[in-house]
Write a protein that holds these residues in place. Structure first.
Motif, PDB file in Angstrom:
ATOM      1  N   PRO A 168       0.730  -0.996  -0.222  1.00 14.37           N
ATOM      2  CA  PRO A 168      -0.324  -0.036  -0.067  1.00 14.37           C
ATOM      3  C   PRO A 168       0.813   1.661  -0.295  1.00 14.37           C
ATOM      4  O   PRO A 168       1.910   1.563   0.429  1.00 14.37           O
ATOM      5  CB  PRO A 168      -0.707  -0.166   1.663  1.00 14.37           C
ATOM      6  N   HIS A 169       0.410   2.518  -1.025  1.00 13.69           N
ATOM      7  CA  HIS A 169       1.110   4.014  -0.780  1.00 13.69           C
ATOM      8  C   HIS A 169      -0.101   4.150   0.218  1.00 13.69           C
ATOM      9  O   HIS A 169       0.020   4.945   1.252  1.00 13.69           O
ATOM     10  CB  HIS A 169       1.222   4.207  -2.277  1.00 13.69           C
ATOM     11  N   GLY A 170      -1.413   4.811  -0.792  1.00 17.63           N
ATOM     12  CA  GLY A 170      -2.766   5.537  -0.618  1.00 17.63           C
ATOM     13  C   GLY A 170      -4.004   5.086  -0.655  1.00 17.63           C
ATOM     14  O   GLY A 170      -3.879   4.639  -2.269  1.00 17.63           O
ATOM     15  N   ASN A 171      -4.789   5.145  -0.777  1.00 18.75           N
ATOM     16  CA  ASN A 171      -5.998   4.386  -0.847  1.00 18.75           C
ATOM     17  C   ASN A 171      -7.212   6.023  -0.211  1.00 18.75           C
ATOM     18  O   ASN A 171      -7.598   6.624   0.541  1.00 18.75           O
ATOM     19  CB  ASN A 171      -6.283   3.677  -0.566  1.00 18.75           C
ATOM     20  N   SER A 172      -8.003   6.071  -1.589  1.00 21.09           N
ATOM     21  CA  SER A 172      -9.125   6.410  -1.491  1.00 21.09           C
ATOM     22  C   SER A 172     -10.474   6.330  -1.821  1.00 21.09           C
ATOM     23  O   SER A 172     -10.042   4.666  -2.292  1.00 21.09           O
ATOM     24  CB  SER A 172      -9.031   7.814  -2.003  1.00 21.09           C
ATOM     25  N   SER A 173     -11.624   6.307  -1.785  1.00 14.12           N
ATOM     26  CA  SER A 173     -12.982   5.526  -3.151  1.00 14.12           C
ATOM     27  C   SER A 173     -13.867   6.628  -3.237  1.00 14.12           C
ATOM     28  O   SER A 173     -13.415   8.122  -3.299  1.00 14.12           O
ATOM     29  CB  SER A 173     -13.433   5.357  -1.653  1.00 14.12           C
ATOM     30  N   MET A 174     -14.759   5.942  -4.016  1.00  9.41           N
ATOM     31  CA  MET A 174     -15.177   7.163  -4.370  1.00  9.41           C
ATOM     32  C   MET A 174     -16.828   7.417  -3.414  1.00  9.41           C
ATOM     33  O   MET A 174     -17.170   6.032  -3.539  1.00  9.41           O
ATOM     34  CB  MET A 174     -15.804   6.732  -5.814  1.00  9.41           C
ATOM     35  N   GLY A 175     -17.327   8.651  -3.340  1.00  8.34           N
ATOM     36  CA  GLY A 175     -18.036   9.388  -2.445  1.00  8.34           C
ATOM     37  C   GLY A 175     -18.932   9.891  -2.674  1.00  8.34           C
ATOM     38  O   GLY A 175     -17.946  11.192  -4.484  1.00  8.34           O
ATOM     39  N   LEU A 176     -19.767  10.470  -2.698  1.00  5.46           N
ATOM     40  CA  LEU A 176     -21.154  11.174  -3.066  1.00  5.46           C
ATOM     41  C   LEU A 176     -21.019  12.359  -2.052  1.00  5.46           C
ATOM     42  O   LEU A 176     -21.517  12.995  -0.818  1.00  5.46           O
ATOM     43  CB  LEU A 176     -22.272  10.859  -3.162  1.00  5.46           C
ATOM     44  N   TYR A 177     -20.267  13.453  -2.742  1.00  2.33           N
ATOM     45  CA  TYR A 177     -20.192  14.627  -1.549  1.00  2.33           C
ATOM     46  C   TYR A 177     -21.336  15.340  -1.841  1.00  2.33           C
ATOM     47  O   TYR A 177     -22.112  15.739  -3.467  1.00  2.33           O
ATOM     48  CB  TYR A 177     -19.324  16.172  -1.888  1.00  2.33           C
ATOM     49  N   TYR A 178     -22.392  16.013  -0.837  1.00  2.00           N
ATOM     50  CA  TYR A 178     -23.583  17.045  -0.533  1.00  2.00           C
ATOM     51  C   TYR A 178     -23.541  17.940  -0.126  1.00  2.00           C
ATOM     52  O   TYR A 178     -23.054  18.343   1.222  1.00  2.00           O
ATOM     53  CB  TYR A 178     -24.877  15.754  -0.335  1.00  2.00           C
ATOM     54  N   ASN A 179     -23.894  19.671  -0.097  1.00  3.93           N
ATOM     55  CA  ASN A 179     -24.114  20.231   0.294  1.00  3.93           C
ATOM     56  C   ASN A 179     -25.613  20.397   1.119  1.00  3.93           C
ATOM     57  O   ASN A 179     -26.418  20.419   0.388  1.00  3.93           O
ATOM     58  CB  ASN A 179     -23.590  21.395  -0.876  1.00  3.93           C
ATOM     59  N   ALA A 180     -25.304  19.787   2.341  1.00  2.90           N
ATOM     60  CA  ALA A 180     -27.044  19.994   3.267  1.00  2.90           C
ATOM     61  C   ALA A 180     -27.841  21.421   2.917  1.00  2.90           C
ATOM     62  O   ALA A 180     -28.305  21.122   2.895  1.00  2.90           O
ATOM     63  CB  ALA A 180     -26.492  19.346   4.845  1.00  2.90           C
TER      64      ALA A 180
END
Length: 446
Positions: A168-180
C-alpha cells in the motif's frame, strides 16, 4: 529478475510491448523464485540510496516529502530515499516505461493494478512474498490483519496468480459529496440511496433552485463503473474476456447518464471540485482523497459531508482508488531489499497516520485510527472520518487487467458520445462490449 540494463528488449519507442508470458516469467525463473531464507541472507542495505517515483503534488506531495524525510532520518540502515514527482498516473507509467527502456528506472514506483500487470508481463517487477515471509524483514500476522480488507485484497488479486506484487501507498474511494444547506433549501432530506432517487433529487433541485445537481469530469468511466457495481454487476471478466456492458443494468445506467445531461441536471466540468465548493452544484461524485482540500476551500460557507454513492444491492460497494508501491527489478539484492524496507515502513501505522492526517487519503491500516495524530485530525474534521467509516470501508478495486488502461480510455470516449447525444445507450453498449472483449482477448492474461 532482469537487470534494468537488459530491459530495452521489452520496450519499443517508449510503448510497452506486451508479451504472451503472463505471469510466467515472474514466477518460474530461478532468480525470481527467492525464498524468505534467501532474503534473510542478504547483506544489510547500509547507506543504500533508492529512487521513488510518485504522482503526488500540492498537499499530497508535501506529505510525501515529510514522510520521506522522516524515513531518511530514522531508519536504522541509513537508507536514503530520493523522491520524484512524475505527474499523473498516465505520465508516471509512461516515464517508467521510458526509463526501463533507456536506463535510470526507479527502485520504487506508484502503480495501479493495470500497470502492475503490464510490468509483470515483461518480467520487470519483483514479487514481494519472500520479503513478507522473512523472519528479519517480514510482516507479522497481526500486521496483515491490521490492513483494511479492500486494501489487502488489491495487493493479492486473482490476476497475480497467488503472488503479492504490490504494497500500500495511499487509498481513497468514490464518494458522493453533498451540500446539506442546498439540500435543505430544495426540500431534500439527505443523499440519494438509489440511482432513481439521484435522478428525482436532481429534478427537484433544478425546479426549486435552478442549479445543476452535479458536475462530472471529462472521464466518466469511473462513475459508470460505480453505477454498474452498485447494481451488483462487475463490468467485465478479465479471464473469460467477457463484459456486462450490454446487460439491462448497463443500459439503465447509460440511459440515466443520457437523461441527466439532456435535461441539464448535470454538466461536464474540468474541475468538478470548484463547481461544488463554489456552490454551483449541490453534489460531486469523486475521490474521498479530496476531503482535505474541500475543508480548506469551503471553510464555513456551508454545511456539507460525504456519503456512499447510491446503492441498489444488500452489500454496498464503491470504487477503491489510489496507487500502490511496486519494486522494479534491478538485479541488486541490497537495492531491492532497501526498496522493500521503505515500502513496509510507508504502509505501517505511524506513516499511514501522517499521510491520512496531512491529506484526504484514508489510512491503509486500521491501527492508524488510534494514533493521537489521526484521532485528533478526524475529531476536528468529521468529513474525513465519515469518508473512512461510511465510504472507504466499502471500497473495492475494479478487476485488474493488462488491458485495463485501454478499456478505460475506450469507455471514456464512448460515454462522452452518449452524454452528447451522438449515440444511443444501446449503440454505446454494443460498441463497448465488442471493443472491450477484443482488448481482453488480446491481453497477456488470455
Amino acid at each position: 529478475m532482469i537487470k534494468k540494463s537488459a530491459l530495452t528488449f521489452f520496450f519499443l519507442a517508449g510503448t510497452l510491448l506486451l508479451t504472451s508470458c503472463g505471469l510466467g516469467a515472474a514466477t518460474s525463473s530461478g532468480e525470481a523464485a527467492v525464498s524468505a531464507a534467501n532474503i534473510d541472507d542478504i547483506d544489510l542495505p547500509t547507506g543504500v540510496e533508492i529512487d521513488f517515483w510518485h504522482i503526488q503534488a500540492t498537499v499530497y506531495g508535501e506529505a510525501i516529502t515529510e514522510m520521506v524525510q522522516e524515513f531518511n532520518a530514522t531508519n536504522e540502515w541509513g537508507i536514503v530515499v530520493n523522491e520524484s514527482f512524475k505527474g499523473s498516473y498516465q505520465e508516471l507509467n509512461q516515464a517508467v516505461r521510458a526509463s526501463l527502456a533507456g536506463g535510470g528506472a526507479p527502485d520504487v514506483s506508484m502503480a495501479y493494478e493495470n500497470d502492475v500487470l503490464e510490468y509483470v508481463a515483461n518480467d520487470v517487477i519483483v514479487p514481494l512474498d519472500a520479503y513478507l515471509d522473512s523472519d528479519q524483514f517480514g510482516v507479522s500476522k497481526d500486521d496483515f490483519a491490521d490492513l483494511v480488507d479492500g486494501v489487502l485484497a488489491r495487493q493479492q488479486v486473482d490476476a497475480y496468480k497467488g503472488l503479492t506484487l504490490s504494497w500500500p501507498h495511499g487509498n481513497s474511494s468514490m464518494g458522493l459529496y453533498y451540500n446539506a444547506d442546498l439540500f435543505e433549501t430544495a426540500g431534500i432530506d439527505g443523499p440519494p440511496t438509489s440511482w432513481d432517487e439521484f435522478l428525482d433529487q436532481a429534478r427537484q433541485l433544478k425546479d426549486t433552485t435552478g442549479l445543476a445537481y452535479s458536475a462530472m469530469g471529462p472521464a466518466k468511466n469511473g462513475i459508470y463503473y460505480n453505477m454498474l457495481r452498485s447494481k451488483g454487476i462487475t463490468p467485465f471478466d478479465a479471464v473469460a474476456a467477457t463484459t456486462e456492458f450490454t446487460s439491462p443494468e448497463s443500459i439503465e445506467s447509460l440511459e440515466l447518464l443520457a437523461a441527466l445531461f439532456k435535461d441539464e441536471l448535470v454538466y461536464t466540468a474540468t474541475d468538478t471540485e470548484q463547481e461544488f465548493t463554489n456552490e454551483r452544484t449541490a453534489t460531486e461524485i469523486g475521490t474521498t482523497a479530496r476531503t482535505s482540500t474541500k475543508i480548506d476551500q469551503i471553510g464555513d460557507k456551508f454545511e456539507w459531508s460525504v456519503a456512499l454513492t447510491p446503492q441498489e444491492t444488500d452489500e454496498p460497494i464503491t470504487q477503491l482508488f489510489g496507487g500502490n508501491h511496486v519494486i522494479l527489478a534491478s538485479g541488486e539484492p541490497e537495492q531491492e531489499l532497501a526498496a522493500w524496507l521503505f515500502m513496509r515502513w510507508f504502509a505501517d501505522t505511524d506513516a499511514q497516520s501522517i499521510y491520512a492526517a496531512r491529506t484526504g487519503y484514508s489510512p491503509a491500516v486500521k491501527s492508524a485510527l488510534d494514533t493521537a495524530l489521526l484521532s485528533a485530525d478526524y475529531g476536528e474534521n468529521p468529513q474525513k472520518a465519515d469518508a473512512f467509516k461510511s465510504v472507504f470501508v466499502n471500497a473495492q478495486i475494479m478487476p485488474p487487467t493488462a488491458a485495463g488502461n485501454a478499456i478505460d480510455d475506450m469507455v471514456t470516449g464512448v460515454l462522452e458520445e452518449v452524454v452528447l447525444g451522438w449515440v444511443t445507450p444501446q449503440e454505446a453498449a454494443e460498441r463497448m462490449d465488442a471493443e472491450a472483449a477484443s482488448l481482453l482477448q488480446a491481453s497477456p492474461q488470455n
